[in-house]
Design a protein around this motif. Structure first.
Motif: not given
Length: 290
Positions: A190-196, A223-232
């Motif tokens: 799931s994180l990979g989908v957001l990163r892509a 939340l920190r890990e998702i924020a590091e991806i740059g999710v808006d």
């Protein structure tokens, strides 16, 4: 404080007063109901037993669910039926576009069941639907809430090539509970989908349920890990048990705690956070973009 071990403020077998939802009613609600039925479409509002159906449909809006209403996955939090889906309906993109036009949506949210039995996971239908909605409604923003396509980047590229305006994919819960809550999914996938999607320049969005057994420190870490991806955009809402066959509710999360998580998420860098007991992925979606 470890939220999962704290004494609940309200018994889990009774809904607390802050979870009262609007009763469906009114002419606009009836119009949306007829529109969905007449166009042989499905909505996540109905299939997932969304508590905000009354509020949203009474405002003349609904979240369309493409690729049918039978999911190939058996997530233990979700009310959508699991089974063997029928044939792909290639006229569905056109009907979805017409429904968006009939509702006069400035911001359309599209989602789908998982179709793991299809070679492309339904990516071609996704792309066709985005393009049909765009052609019929050129001034409408299109937000998509997509599955993970089993981590196949080529399938994801097919969807992104249709150029939606916002890409949403929910991680749903903290890493420790992933296999329990959604056994056919993976947190890293799931994180990979957001990163892509972020690498391709799309505004991104994700959401989590609270009250399903997660601990306070796990929420903060996720939340920190998702924020590091740059999710808006982030949505946080209360898990509601669809039936006795689904995972039990661990606790009722208070509006005050939701407000605290919103404050933390904004400090971490999310551009917009919708956090509250009745919040779902498409709740106030248009306001999030504005």
């Amino acid at each position: 404080m470890d939220c999962s071990s704290a004494a609940p403020a309200w018994p889990t077998d009774r809904k607390p007063p802050w979870l009262r939802a609007k009763i469906p009613s009114g002419s606009r609600y009836d119009a949306v109901r007829r529109l969905v039925a007449d166009n042989r479409l499905h909505t996540v509002c109905e299939s997932a037993h969304c508590p905000n159906l009354g509020e949203c449909w009474s405002k003349g809006t609904a979240t369309l669910m493409i690729l049918g209403d039978i999911c190939t996955r058996s997530c233990r939090f979700c009310a959508v039926h699991t089974g063997r889906p029928g044939e792909v309906d290639w006229d569905e993109p056109r009907r979805a576009a017409e429904a968006v036009a009939a509702m006069g949506l400035r911001h359309a949210v599209l989602t789908s069941v998982a179709r793991d039995e299809l070679p492309d996971g339904g990516a071609a239908v996704w792309a066709a639907t985005i393009r049909a909605v765009r052609e019929r409604n050129p001034d409408t923003r299109i937000e998509i809430l997509i599955p993970d396509f089993r981590g196949k980047t080529d399938d994801l590229r097919i969807v992104l090539a249709a150029e939606p305006d916002i890409v949403n994919h929910n991680v749903e819960t903290v890493p420790r509970l992933q296999r329990l809550v959604r056994p056919q999914a993976r947190y890293e996938r799931s994180l990979g989908v957001l990163r892509a999607a972020k690498r391709e320049g799309f505004p991104t969005k994700t959401g989590l349920m609270l009250g399903i057994g997660e601990r306070e420190e796990e929420i903060a870490s996720t939340l920190r890990e998702i924020a590091e991806i740059g999710v808006d955009i982030l949505t946080l809402g209360q898990y509601l048990r669809p039936s006795m066959n689904h995972l039990p509710i661990d606790r009722w999360v208070t509006p005050e705690e939701f407000a605290s998580w919103k404050e933390l998420a904004l400090r971490l860098g999310f551009r917009y956070v919708e956090s509250g007991p009745l919040v779902r992925s498409s709740y106030h979606a248009e306001e999030q973009v504005i």
